[in-house]
Design a protein around this motif. Structure first.
Motif, PDB file in Angstrom:
ATOM      1  N   MET A  54       0.826  -1.207   0.000  1.00 35.47           N
ATOM      2  CA  MET A  54       0.000   0.000   0.000  1.00 35.47           C
ATOM      3  C   MET A  54       0.862   1.260   0.000  1.00 35.47           C
ATOM      4  N   LEU A  55       1.860   1.292   0.914  1.00 35.41           N
ATOM      5  CA  LEU A  55       2.676   2.500   1.032  1.00 35.41           C
ATOM      6  C   LEU A  55       3.531   2.710  -0.208  1.00 35.41           C
ATOM      7  N   THR A  56       3.962   1.623  -0.861  1.00 32.56           N
ATOM      8  CA  THR A  56       4.764   1.755  -2.075  1.00 32.56           C
ATOM      9  C   THR A  56       3.955   2.394  -3.190  1.00 32.56           C
ATOM     10  N   SER A  57       2.734   1.902  -3.395  1.00 29.15           N
ATOM     11  CA  SER A  57       1.888   2.471  -4.455  1.00 29.15           C
ATOM     12  C   SER A  57       1.502   3.907  -4.126  1.00 29.15           C
ATOM     13  N   LEU A  58       1.291   4.199  -2.847  1.00 26.85           N
ATOM     14  CA  LEU A  58       0.966   5.564  -2.442  1.00 26.85           C
ATOM     15  C   LEU A  58       2.140   6.500  -2.706  1.00 26.85           C
ATOM     16  N   ARG A  59       3.347   6.033  -2.386  1.00 29.14           N
ATOM     17  CA  ARG A  59       4.535   6.851  -2.648  1.00 29.14           C
ATOM     18  C   ARG A  59       4.651   7.142  -4.153  1.00 29.14           C
ATOM     19  N   ASP A  60       4.431   6.130  -4.973  1.00 32.72           N
ATOM     20  CA  ASP A  60       4.517   6.319  -6.425  1.00 32.72           C
ATOM     21  C   ASP A  60       3.497   7.343  -6.905  1.00 32.72           C
ATOM     22  N   GLU A  61       2.302   7.302  -6.334  1.00 32.23           N
ATOM     23  CA  GLU A  61       1.257   8.238  -6.739  1.00 32.23           C
ATOM     24  C   GLU A  61       1.602   9.662  -6.313  1.00 32.23           C
ATOM     25  N   ILE A  62       2.175   9.819  -5.136  1.00 32.90           N
ATOM     26  CA  ILE A  62       2.575  11.153  -4.670  1.00 32.90           C
ATOM     27  C   ILE A  62       3.675  11.723  -5.557  1.00 32.90           C
ATOM     28  N   LEU A  63       4.629  10.877  -5.970  1.00 33.96           N
ATOM     29  CA  LEU A  63       5.675  11.326  -6.886  1.00 33.96           C
ATOM     30  C   LEU A  63       5.086  11.752  -8.224  1.00 33.96           C
ATOM     31  N   ARG A  64       4.114  10.988  -8.701  1.00 32.13           N
ATOM     32  CA  ARG A  64       3.500  11.306  -9.989  1.00 32.13           C
ATOM     33  C   ARG A  64       2.752  12.628  -9.938  1.00 32.13           C
ATOM     34  N   ARG A  65       2.045  12.852  -8.839  1.00 34.23           N
ATOM     35  CA  ARG A  65       1.204  14.058  -8.721  1.00 34.23           C
ATOM     36  C   ARG A  65       2.002  15.318  -8.388  1.00 34.23           C
ATOM     37  N   ASN A  66       3.233  15.136  -7.926  1.00 28.75           N
ATOM     38  CA  ASN A  66       4.033  16.288  -7.508  1.00 28.75           C
ATOM     39  C   ASN A  66       5.413  16.235  -8.173  1.00 28.75           C
ATOM     40  N   PRO A  67       5.471  16.352  -9.496  1.00 27.06           N
ATOM     41  CA  PRO A  67       6.754  16.217 -10.191  1.00 27.06           C
ATOM     42  C   PRO A  67       7.690  17.385  -9.895  1.00 27.06           C
ATOM     43  N   GLY A  68       8.995  17.100  -9.924  1.00 26.67           N
ATOM     44  CA  GLY A  68       9.977  18.172  -9.793  1.00 26.67           C
ATOM     45  C   GLY A  68      10.053  18.796  -8.419  1.00 26.67           C
ATOM     46  N   GLU A  69       9.659  18.042  -7.378  1.00 29.64           N
ATOM     47  CA  GLU A  69       9.672  18.586  -6.019  1.00 29.64           C
ATOM     48  C   GLU A  69      10.451  17.631  -5.108  1.00 29.64           C
ATOM     49  N   PRO A  70      11.765  17.528  -5.274  1.00 32.02           N
ATOM     50  CA  PRO A  70      12.541  16.497  -4.553  1.00 32.02           C
ATOM     51  C   PRO A  70      12.508  16.649  -3.040  1.00 32.02           C
ATOM     52  N   GLU A  71      12.498  17.869  -2.537  1.00 33.34           N
ATOM     53  CA  GLU A  71      12.470  18.055  -1.081  1.00 33.34           C
ATOM     54  C   GLU A  71      11.151  17.546  -0.498  1.00 33.34           C
TER      55      GLU A  71
END
Length: 443
Positions: free
Chosen positions: A1-18
């Protein structure tokens, strides 16, 4: 669950490494609590926590002293208000962008929850650089900034404070413009105000003092005291200065401070009066410290402040300033405790190195919560038209920092991670916010 959630957060917030880094650190800590309390894994709680309730971006036009028009960008990210009005500082720095504001705001949710003082999480600021600007230019910028931001603020809605680049001068100009526009003396709308017009004693010192108090508690758990320890501090702004002050008051020998160009190492211990004169009065460069201090001090251009051997390290400058190589150096040099005065100054790899070596590590959301805790105490004083003396506020701050330390320690033990302050702080903050969100329904 947390892995897929992390992937979705990365997808929705591109270019925000911090922001990705801040969210990832919290997610990495939550597995045990979600396994033990499945109700907190439901209702989309984590998805909602990772999505700000409101993001405000606006243009800030102003005129410099030559009459030229300048345009900066302003931000306010109101992240989560489940526990109270949004609370978090304003940062004026040329590097500021939306991803950095979001990382700071996300951290603020858990930091504020740990204080137990009923404040939500938010953050803001601008890519404006106050360094080298006249008071008149700073005033014109602050007035333009507040002309837009004021409509989103209020003592029951959103209460900013200062951060990097925003000190007493800037808070004064911001408050004056808020009062001018609204025709209200709403003291609780900003914290970090001057003592003569609604500010709180200890607010200036609070973040640095609080981090030192947290460090002392970590050492005490190991049967040691801060007294007599060799300490390295990074930064030379407000947090660093008052970190030095409190550490010296508790008997530590503080060897260093730093800026973006290098660091000072003073074998006799940092001369606090000279440091304050250079940074708070003259607003000068740290490089002049060694020339004025004498043979005990030298200024090292470039280099890493973490190369100086010490038993305690207190990163107090900015995000990701202490990396894996720095952590390995600190461990080789016998460091016992590292505690974050700045927000997320230690990279994930460095945290792993320190924890695996058995170093006591205080994460910023716990260790540097003294600033926002004292801001909340300022709000309490404003609500009661009161002004508490320095010793009363300092005593309250010390109590809050002990409580945060003990909460993080006990939560880590409860979830099978004894001594892991990162896990303890993340889970304790998450539980408090998640329970409030569950109680208030799907909003």
């Amino acid at each position: 669950m947390l892995t897929s959630l992390r992937d979705e957060i990365l997808r929705r917030n591109p270019g925000e490494p911090e922001f990705h880094q801040a969210v990832g650190e919290v997610l990495d800590s939550l597995t045990p609590v979600l396994a033990a309390r499945p109700e907190l894994a439901e209702a989309g709680l984590i998805e909602r926590l990772a999505e700000p309730e409101r993001q405000i971006i606006f243009r800030v036009p102003w005129q410099d002293d030559s009459g030229a028009v300048r345009v900066n960008r302003g931000f306010r990210v109101e992240f989560n208000s489940a526990l109270g009005p949004y609370k978090g500082g304003l940062r004026f720095h040329p590097s500021l962008n939306l991803g950095i504001v979001k990382f700071l705001g996300f951290e603020q949710i858990f930091k504020n929850a740990l204080t137990g003082l009923g404040i939500g999480g938010g953050k803001g600021g601008s890519d404006f650089d106050p360094h080298g600007r006249s008071d008149a230019e700073v005033m014109r910028f602050c007035q333009s900034f507040m002309t837009e931001l004021h409509r989103h603020l209020g003592e029951y809605t959103d209460v900013p404070a200062g951060d990097i680049g925003v000190g007493g001068r800037e808070i004064g100009y911001l408050f004056g413009q808020y009062r001018r526009i609204t025709n209200r003396w709403e003291a609780g709308v900003l914290t970090g105000k001057g003592l003569g017009w609604g500010g709180s004693a200890v607010r200036t010192e609070a973040t640095g003092y609080g981090n030192v108090l947290f460090t002392a508690e970590m050492l005490r758990k190991r049967g040691e005291e801060l007294d007599g320890q060799q300490v390295v501090v990074s930064g030379s702004g407000n947090v660093a200065i008052y970190t030095v002050e409190k550490a010296q008051a508790l008997g530590a020998h503080v060897l260093t401070v730093s800026d973006s160009q290098g660091y000072v190492v003073d074998e006799k211990g940092i001369d606090l009066a000279l440091l304050k004169e250079i940074k708070e009065v003259e607003r000068g460069r740290l490089s002049s410290y060694a020339d004025r201090r004498g043979p005990s001090a030298r200024y090292v251009t470039g280099g890493r402040v973490w190369d100086v051997p010490a038993e305690v390290a207190l990163p107090s400058a900015t995000q990701n300033e202490l990396d894996t190589d720095d952590a390995l150096t600190l461990v080789r040099n016998g460091v016992k405790a590292v505690s974050e005065g700045a927000n997320m100054p230690t990279t994930p790899g460095a945290i792993r190195v320190l924890q695996e070596a058995g170093v006591a590590f205080g994460p910023g959301k716990a260790a540097n919560a003294g600033g926002v805790a004292t801001s909340a105490l300022e709000m309490s004083q404003n609500a009661g038209r009161a002004a508490w003396p320095f010793d009363v506020v300092e005593r309250e701050l010390a109590g809050v920092m002990r409580s945060i330390h003990d909460t993080a320690w006990e939560t880590a033990e409860r979830y099978g991670r004894p001594g892991d302050y990162v896990t303890g702080a993340n889970i304790a903050g998450f539980e408090r916010v998640a329970e409030a969100m569950l109680a208030q329904g799907l909003i």
